[in-house]
Design an enzyme around this catalytic site. Structure first.
Site, PDB file in Angstrom:
ATOM      1  N   LYS A   1      39.164  46.888  36.518  1.00 18.20           N
ATOM      2  CA  LYS A   1      38.500  45.856  35.704  1.00 18.20           C
ATOM      3  C   LYS A   1      38.999  44.511  36.194  1.00 18.20           C
ATOM      4  CE  LYS A   1      35.704  45.621  32.119  1.00 18.20           C
ATOM      5  NZ  LYS A   1      34.728  46.615  31.612  1.00 18.20           N
TER       6      LYS A   1
ATOM      7  N   ASP B   1      30.188  42.657  32.698  1.00 17.98           N
ATOM      8  CA  ASP B   1      30.779  42.935  31.388  1.00 17.98           C
ATOM      9  C   ASP B   1      30.489  41.653  30.573  1.00 17.98           C
ATOM     10  OD1 ASP B   1      32.708  45.025  29.995  1.00 17.98           O
ATOM     11  OD2 ASP B   1      33.515  43.095  29.446  1.00 17.98           O
TER      12      ASP B   1
HETATM   13  P1  NDP Z   1      27.418  40.175  26.713  1.00 14.90           P
HETATM   14  O1  NDP Z   1      28.188  39.047  27.281  1.00 14.90           O
HETATM   15  O2  NDP Z   1      26.053  40.442  27.182  1.00 14.90           O
HETATM   16  O3  NDP Z   1      27.356  40.062  25.123  1.00 14.90           O
HETATM   17  C1  NDP Z   1      28.510  39.971  24.364  1.00 14.90           C
HETATM   18  C2  NDP Z   1      28.135  39.860  22.894  1.00 14.90           C
HETATM   19  O4  NDP Z   1      29.307  40.016  22.111  1.00 14.90           O
HETATM   20  C3  NDP Z   1      27.584  38.488  22.548  1.00 14.90           C
HETATM   21  O5  NDP Z   1      26.697  38.608  21.481  1.00 14.90           O
HETATM   22  C4  NDP Z   1      28.845  37.725  22.164  1.00 14.90           C
HETATM   23  O6  NDP Z   1      28.611  36.629  21.297  1.00 14.90           O
HETATM   24  C5  NDP Z   1      29.618  38.797  21.447  1.00 14.90           C
HETATM   25  N1  NDP Z   1      31.063  38.517  21.577  1.00 14.90           N
HETATM   26  C6  NDP Z   1      31.770  38.453  22.725  1.00 14.90           C
HETATM   27  N2  NDP Z   1      33.050  38.138  22.474  1.00 14.90           N
HETATM   28  C7  NDP Z   1      33.133  38.018  21.143  1.00 14.90           C
HETATM   29  C8  NDP Z   1      34.203  37.710  20.274  1.00 14.90           C
HETATM   30  N3  NDP Z   1      35.441  37.469  20.739  1.00 14.90           N
HETATM   31  N4  NDP Z   1      33.931  37.679  18.942  1.00 14.90           N
HETATM   32  C9  NDP Z   1      32.674  37.916  18.466  1.00 14.90           C
HETATM   33  N5  NDP Z   1      31.625  38.198  19.257  1.00 14.90           N
HETATM   34  C10 NDP Z   1      31.858  38.254  20.571  1.00 14.90           C
HETATM   35  O7  NDP Z   1      28.358  41.462  26.930  1.00 14.90           O
HETATM   36  P2  NDP Z   1      27.969  43.017  26.915  1.00 14.90           P
HETATM   37  O8  NDP Z   1      26.892  43.270  25.937  1.00 14.90           O
HETATM   38  O9  NDP Z   1      27.816  43.455  28.319  1.00 14.90           O
HETATM   39  O10 NDP Z   1      29.342  43.656  26.393  1.00 14.90           O
HETATM   40  C11 NDP Z   1      29.583  43.930  25.005  1.00 14.90           C
HETATM   41  C12 NDP Z   1      30.662  44.982  24.889  1.00 14.90           C
HETATM   42  O11 NDP Z   1      30.248  46.180  25.550  1.00 14.90           O
HETATM   43  C13 NDP Z   1      32.006  44.632  25.532  1.00 14.90           C
HETATM   44  O12 NDP Z   1      33.046  45.211  24.783  1.00 14.90           O
HETATM   45  C14 NDP Z   1      31.925  45.318  26.889  1.00 14.90           C
HETATM   46  O13 NDP Z   1      33.221  45.578  27.431  1.00 14.90           O
HETATM   47  C15 NDP Z   1      31.219  46.592  26.504  1.00 14.90           C
HETATM   48  N6  NDP Z   1      30.550  47.315  27.590  1.00 14.90           N
HETATM   49  C16 NDP Z   1      29.637  46.711  28.391  1.00 14.90           C
HETATM   50  C17 NDP Z   1      28.993  47.428  29.380  1.00 14.90           C
HETATM   51  C18 NDP Z   1      27.934  46.829  30.227  1.00 14.90           C
HETATM   52  O14 NDP Z   1      27.341  47.561  31.012  1.00 14.90           O
HETATM   53  N7  NDP Z   1      27.615  45.559  30.119  1.00 14.90           N
HETATM   54  C19 NDP Z   1      29.329  48.838  29.631  1.00 14.90           C
HETATM   55  C20 NDP Z   1      30.243  49.404  28.682  1.00 14.90           C
HETATM   56  C21 NDP Z   1      30.836  48.649  27.715  1.00 14.90           C
HETATM   57  P3  NDP Z   1      28.639  35.127  21.896  1.00 14.90           P
HETATM   58  O15 NDP Z   1      27.408  35.008  22.730  1.00 14.90           O
HETATM   59  O16 NDP Z   1      28.667  34.251  20.695  1.00 14.90           O
HETATM   60  O17 NDP Z   1      29.915  35.040  22.717  1.00 14.90           O
HETATM   61  O1  2IT Z   2      32.990  48.707  30.454  1.00 14.84           O
HETATM   62  C1  2IT Z   2      32.189  49.142  31.298  1.00 14.84           C
HETATM   63  O2  2IT Z   2      32.054  50.358  31.497  1.00 14.84           O
HETATM   64  C2  2IT Z   2      31.390  48.186  32.061  1.00 14.84           C
HETATM   65  N1  2IT Z   2      31.481  46.991  31.804  1.00 14.84           N
HETATM   66  C3  2IT Z   2      30.487  48.655  33.165  1.00 14.84           C
HETATM   67  C4  2IT Z   2      31.260  48.917  34.412  1.00 14.84           C
HETATM   68  C5  2IT Z   2      30.440  49.201  35.636  1.00 14.84           C
HETATM   69  O3  2IT Z   2      31.066  49.304  36.712  1.00 14.84           O
HETATM   70  O4  2IT Z   2      29.218  49.327  35.574  1.00 14.84           O
END
Ligand code: NDP
Ligand code: 2IT
Length: 446
Positions: A126, A166
């Protein structure tokens, strides 16, 4: 057994004392694996969990860039290369002001188990930066990404370490990072996943995490002869994972009544439909606006500064960030009749919250199993890049579904208790651990 776990944690704390998120993630795994290793002494003798909890390599670097005013800005860049026993390091990049070494080490640690669960040959890593993309122009984001990759390029590669998105890293950032890598190295390879479909990206990768978490819930419900149809659902977050969770829930006939960002949550009692979801996607992905705009536009309530956990539901998807759902929230959810919590985010539930879910014996799907669909399709993107070929949407979606079904199966295999209750948390930890541990033993003390 408690003392064996505490003994183990003492050693981890000695080295990582101030890294609270990392210690939280390791403890959660140790609770399952230390007892498991007592019954499987080879893992104890080879000190496998202790080795998994020590990153193979951590890179920290300066990322200087010029903002639109011509001023110098300095951020810190990181890549945690946690474990390469079963494949090249693989895992996302996070750009958010809260990023520090503890956060990235917890995420990299979780990634090792998650990637193993997918059944694909990917190690865990990561990275990211404390850079905040909010309020920055596209030009500033590009300059930052170029500077970040100007150091990172020496440490990554299609067979070495393959980053992806992420929080704060989506299609735009992956494009800028890929462009700079290609320019420096002079080669077009699958060094990043989440690329655009015209230049090596897999179809369904944007959807994969959100779709996967809903497929996982569908599998859990199937065991009870139930489905998502007519279920009342709450979602936190409004980013990539939240958007496609909502899309798939709608498709499966559920009613989604909340969506949120870091400023608060929207409560829409009539439910989010396809038109409203298109509004969210445009608002968040194109306009980069705030979710409260939704409440204004569709004439519903915005609750500032709060999370959606007090809203009555059957199923909850914490899809924003770590530790966003605590013990009190968990009690409220259970009291209000919620019977299933599936983590789209990484470690969104605090240890106290998980305890409440387990005591109440509700369905609890931990992030490392439930949100593995994203990295799984990243793995499929790597395969397609190696083949120099692209599969169609249907083929990738079928493979994603199969991978999630298989993850659900192994969680049941290792997590089923005598009472019949399935502890998905323990199941995911043990199933993810075994493959990595056996590979480490086979490869010797390295
Ligand atoms: P994005 O950046 O697309 O969206 C993040 C969302 O979470 C936004 O709505 C943001 O609000 C909110 N957020 C982020 N930080 C905070 C915080 N500290 N407090 C409150 N709200 C917060 O990210 P993703 O959707 O990609 O990721 C969301 C979660 O999913 C994370 O935990 C990530 O690690 C996990 N994840 C993502 C994957 C992926 O493929 N993208 C795969 C597996 C897990 P705001 O816009 O106001 O910051
Ligand atoms: O937390 C996660 O699994 C991710 N942000 C996606 C990682 C990836 O390599 O697609």
């Amino acid at each position: 057994m408690k003392t064996a776990i505490q003994e183990f944690m003492k050693k981890i704390e000695l080295r990582n004392g101030h890294e609270t998120e990392f210690l939280q993630a390791v403890y959660e795994v140790a609770e399952s694996i230390v007892p498991f290793a007592e019954h499987n002494p080879k893992y104890k003798i080879h000190k496998i969990l202790e080795r998994i909890a020590e990153p193979e390599r951590v890179l920290i670097f300066r990322v200087p860039w010029l903002n639109d005013q011509g001023e110098v800005e300095i951020n810190r860049g990181y890549r945690v290369q946690m474990n390469s026993a079963i494949g090249p390091y693989k895992g996302g990049l996070r750009f958010h002001p809260s990023v520090n070494l503890s956060v990235l080490k917890f995420l990299a640690f979780e990634q090792v188990f998650k990637n193993s669960l997918t059944g694909l040959p990917m190690g865990g890593g990561k990275g990211g930066s404390d850079f905040d993309p909010k309020g920055k122009s596209d030009a500033e984001v590009m300059k930052f990404c170029q500077s970040f990759m100007t150091e990172l390029y020496r440490h990554v590669g299609a067979d070495i370490d393959v980053p992806a998105g992420d929080i704060g890293v989506g299609a735009r950032e992956i494009g800028f990072l890929f462009g700079q890598y290609k320019r420096i190295k002079g080669e077009f390879t699958g060094v990043l996943t989440g690329k655009g479909p015209e230049w090596g990206g897999s179809l369904i990768r944007p959807e994969a995490t959100g779709y996967g978490v809903v497929y996982f819930v569908a599998e859990m419900l199937k065991l009870r002869n139930d489905s998502l149809k007519d279920k009342r659902v709450i979602v936190s977050g409004a980013g990539n994972v939240a958007q496609y969770t909502i899309e798939k829930c709608i498709e499966m006939g559920a009613l989604v009544v909340t969506v949120s960002d870091s400023e608060g949550y929207v409560y829409d009692p009539e439910g989010i439909d396809a038109v409203k979801l298109a509004f969210i996607m445009d608002l968040k992905n194109q306009k980069r606006g705030r979710i409260k705009t939704y409440a204004k536009h569709f004439n519903c309530t915005f609750i500032e500064g709060q999370k959606p956990w007090s809203v009555k539901c059957d199923i909850a998807f914490p899809n924003a960030t770590q530790n966003e759902l605590d013990e009190a929230d968990a009690r409220l959810l259970v009291e209000n009749g919620c019977f299933c919590v599936a983590e789209g985010a990484n470690m969104p539930s605090t240890p106290g919250a998980i305890h409440v879910f387990e005591q109440a014996k509700i369905l609890y799907a931990p992030g490392k199993a439930a949100n593995a669909g994203g990295v799984a399709v990243s793995g499929l993107e790597m395969s397609q890049n190696s083949l120099r070929y692209s599969w169609d949407r249907e083929k990738v979606n079928i493979k994603l579904k199969q991978i999630i079904e298989q993850i659900h199966q192994v969680c049941v295999k290792y997590g089923k208790e005598e009472s019949g209750y399935i502890n998905y948390g323990r199941g995911a930890n043990i199933a993810g651990f075994v493959k990595v541990a056996d590979a480490m033993i086979a490869q010797g003390i390295v």
